[in-house]
Design a protein around this motif. Structure first.
Motif, PDB file in Angstrom:
ATOM      1  N   SER A  97       0.817  -1.218   0.000  1.00 58.81           N
ATOM      2  CA  SER A  97       0.000   0.000   0.000  1.00 58.81           C
ATOM      3  C   SER A  97       0.852   1.270   0.000  1.00 58.81           C
ATOM      4  O   SER A  97       0.339   2.360  -0.239  1.00 58.81           O
ATOM      5  N   PRO A 135      -2.484   1.884  -4.193  1.00 57.32           N
ATOM      6  CA  PRO A 135      -3.652   1.782  -3.320  1.00 57.32           C
ATOM      7  C   PRO A 135      -4.278   0.394  -3.393  1.00 57.32           C
ATOM      8  O   PRO A 135      -4.384  -0.195  -4.465  1.00 57.32           O
ATOM      9  N   ILE A 137      -7.770   0.525   2.034  1.00 59.70           N
ATOM     10  CA  ILE A 137      -9.026   1.267   2.017  1.00 59.70           C
ATOM     11  C   ILE A 137     -10.170   0.267   1.971  1.00 59.70           C
ATOM     12  O   ILE A 137     -10.227  -0.578   1.074  1.00 59.70           O
ATOM     13  N   TYR A 168      -5.505   8.217   2.020  1.00 60.54           N
ATOM     14  CA  TYR A 168      -4.386   7.446   1.460  1.00 60.54           C
ATOM     15  C   TYR A 168      -3.167   8.341   1.244  1.00 60.54           C
ATOM     16  O   TYR A 168      -2.033   7.975   1.545  1.00 60.54           O
TER      17      TYR A 168
END
Lengths: 464, 464
Positions: free
Chosen positions: B233, B237, B277, B457
């Motif tokens: 990550s 993402p 996420i 993020y």
């Protein structure tokens, strides 16, 4: 004095448009629309600067019209509105739609104009919808005070009350593509006179409306609204999506329709206590509306999920649980019926994941008649590459996924909600085959919320 | 020993299909698919009861094939799978896709078959995806181990890991209709060998994949997954939708892919700490994926909403606030620029509700360059009745709602997310005009969640 909304708002005998214009601008095509829909001999136009529009003579003032007028549509700039309203009162016009913007949503001057009109209306029989709205649409009578393609509007049984005009108009474009059909739609704007409660009480008595849906940013008179919804929700489900929940949303609502939205917790309590179903997004609002408009209410919390995709079955199970619904075991009879036709790899459980076994139709038939089950979420799925083989073989989708009419006859008292996913040909096929009979919703979460709302509403109705 | 996923899973030089069949049944069109996509001279079929299929000779056993094989696709019934796997090992096959169902998802006998295969694999170089899956799709190489219309699959930059085959196949039909395009897709099924972490690590190094999306029902090895996601990550993402959150969902997941899902709170903590996420529905998962695949990440929490519908503006403001985003005042320069062109009734605020003023394009241009603003939610709306007038006048939609390329050049570092609502012609126009450049999402709630995830993020990336 009776201040209930007069019927002539939705089916006036005579209409006048004040501020009719030849130029292409807001509202300029309303006279043409009315002429195409039955007002060839009962439409009157007013504009001091025009002589003739759409082949009709144009009057200088409303008071010059040599006939009684049921409904006046006002399109003039905000500062001129009070004098037009004064003429409406003088002429005993019962219904006025004031569409112009530029009032309390913009400035304190605008708020004063609203106050001036409110004072004029006191003690009169004239009712005003607006300002900053688009008024009414009545699909059953092909009547509209706003520019929409009335030809596209198939009459339905959902009555809509929305705060804003643009949003109302977009709903009218969008809803038919979703298989949603309206009875009447009212956009109420700044609500200087007619408010959501007036419209709610009107739709409560309207025999073309089975479900009442409200999009509001705030309630004008909380106590009156509470009493009305409490009473009306005994007979018709009321679904509400309220925005302006957050500080930023509240500020935006004030700029939008001059609404004071108030604390969200108060609304939550008000809605719960009055038997109103509250949606958390507008897609959810309309998915719940769809289920109430098509399906019987659900007698208990026990749902069966019938699916071709195990993943979507797991998602549906989560969504049901999160809404307080249960997924019970299937009755022994259902299990043995299905075990006979199911391949070895198929689990006969709930969710009932039939995979590519070809037993979807039989499974659906078994569960809708299972006394353990109060409602069904059906998830038919077909990859397009397989669909093209099936189409070549001439196999009917109904034989694979169940005949909707037969299922309805087998089980008239249980809601059946459909969800699907796939390519464009599949989606079109499902809409055509099942969209008219069953409630095809836009997400599994909304399927669960709709069934949960259905059960909650029914339980509440039984208690009172 | 290196147990990382070999490249030949996604672009094998030679392929064998064991259990190839002439009859129309699960997997029977895979040989035809491979022949149409470059495997005319490198495809081998195995079935002891056939002599010839699709014009190719059929071998009795895998070991009879007189060539090395990179990838074996197994379609035989579950009980025969271990002996085929043993032949794969003997033949030094690096990559196996075991598509058959009937293993741990159905019975303890099935679980024993998996155990038997796992024992066979120990100390070998053979990797197995499955069972109860459909294997891989590589859009950039037009390679697939499952029946899909490869012709429809435009290559993209989103890598997908899904647990279930049917769901994976339906995504392939559905995604292009939503303007979503994949790089690679793997369905991992019961994960007797290859699991989500293996696939994640593969996609982490894949230069065709910019965003990694997972649909899972459980994680096989929590610690390994945590360490991998934490590392990956940092550079790409990772978006996850995990089902099996509720007791009913957990039971369903066990029947579906034999997954032990575990307590949801543990997953929540695991995902947060590793920079993953998490989406709360699969529509949200793909809307967030769309925004990450198209847009720059968002440098701060400050959003401007530009809208034609005040109601949708209020809803967007609520959604942003509920995700922790802010709607700041516009800078004095933006306000004065817009005040010059805005009509008196228009509020120059945030949400910026331009209504029917015709200033949408100018407003969007002003806010994307406003230093107060980190990202934009744009809500272009046009009732179809007005759209038809505009089309007759030959007015271009770009001149009304903004030129997407120009906006990108003006502000290359701010995400711009679009939401719209309307009739079918309008929706088609918006998709054609803006769908390629901007991220057109399926709800205002998802617009807000995507921007919030983008900001979260980016902030996290800066901290480490």
């Amino acid at each position: 004095m009776d201040r209930s909304l007069p019927h002539v708002f939705f089916k006036p005998g005579t209409v006048a448009v004040v501020g009719a214009s030849k130029k292409a601008r807001f509202g300029s095509s309303i006279p043409g629309l009315l002429l195409r829909h039955g007002y060839q001999n009962n439409l009157y136009l007013v504009n001091p600067r025009e002589k003739e529009i759409n082949g009709l003579p144009v009057y200088t003032r409303l008071l010059d019209i040599p006939a009684p007028i049921d409904l006046v549509i006002i399109l003039v700039p905000a500062p001129q509105a009070p004098s037009v309203i004064a003429e409406c009162i003088e002429k005993n016009v019962p219904a006025v739609v004031l569409e112009s913007a530029g009032f309390s949503e913009v400035s304190s001057e605008g708020a004063l104009l609203e106050e001036e009109i409110r004072t004029l209306l006191q003690g009169t029989k004239t009712r005003v919808i607006g300002p900053n709205c688009l008024g009414v649409i009545n699909t059953h009578e092909s009547f509209s005070t706003t520019e929409v393609n009335l030809e596209n509007l198939r009459p339905g049984n959902i009555g809509i009350i929305a705060q804003s005009g643009t949003f109302g108009n977009i709903l009218v474009d969008w809803a038919p593509t979703q298989g949603l059909f309206f009875s009447k739609l009212v956009t109420i704007g700044n609500r200087l006179d007619v408010d959501e409660t007036d419209c709610l009480l009107y739709l409560a008595d309207d025999d073309k409306t089975d479900v009442i849906v409200l999009y509001i940013e705030g309630v004008k008179n909380g106590r009156r609204f509470y009493e009305a919804t409490r009473e009306v929700s005994r007979n018709k489900p009321i679904l509400i999506f309220k925005s302006g929940r957050s500080p930023a949303g509240r500020k935006a609502a004030a700029s939008h329709t001059g609404s004071l939205t108030g604390e969200d917790e108060l609304y939550e309590a008000l809605f719960r206590q009055s038997g109103v179903i509250r949606a958390t997004s507008f897609q959810e609002l309309f998915d719940i509306a769809r289920v109430f408009s098509h399906e019987p209410t659900m007698a208990g919390p026990r749902v069966c999920v019938v699916t071709v995709s195990g993943s979507l079955g797991v998602m549906a199970a989560d969504a049901c649980t999160e809404c307080g619904l249960e997924l019970p075991d299937l009755s022994p009879k259902t299990v043995s019926t299905l075990r006979e036709i199911a391949p070895a790899w198929m689990n006969v459980k709930n969710p009932l994941d039939v995979g590519p076994s070809g037993t979807f139709a039989a499974a659906l038939k078994a569960v809708v008649t299972d006394p353990q089950i109060n409602g069904v979420i059906a998830i038919p799925i077909l990859p397009e590459v397989i669909m093209s083989h099936i189409t070549e073989l001439g196999i009917d989708i109904r034989s694979m996924y169940g005949d909707p009419e037969e299922l309805r006859i087998l089980s008239p008292n249980k809601p059946i909600v459909l969800y699907t996913l796939g390519g464009p040909k599949w989606i079109e096929t499902i809409h055509k085959t099942y969209g008219q009979t069953f409630s095809l919703v836009s997400s599994l979460e909304n399927a669960a919320r709709a069934l949960s709302a259905s059960f909650w509403y029914r339980k509440l109705s039984m208690q009172r």
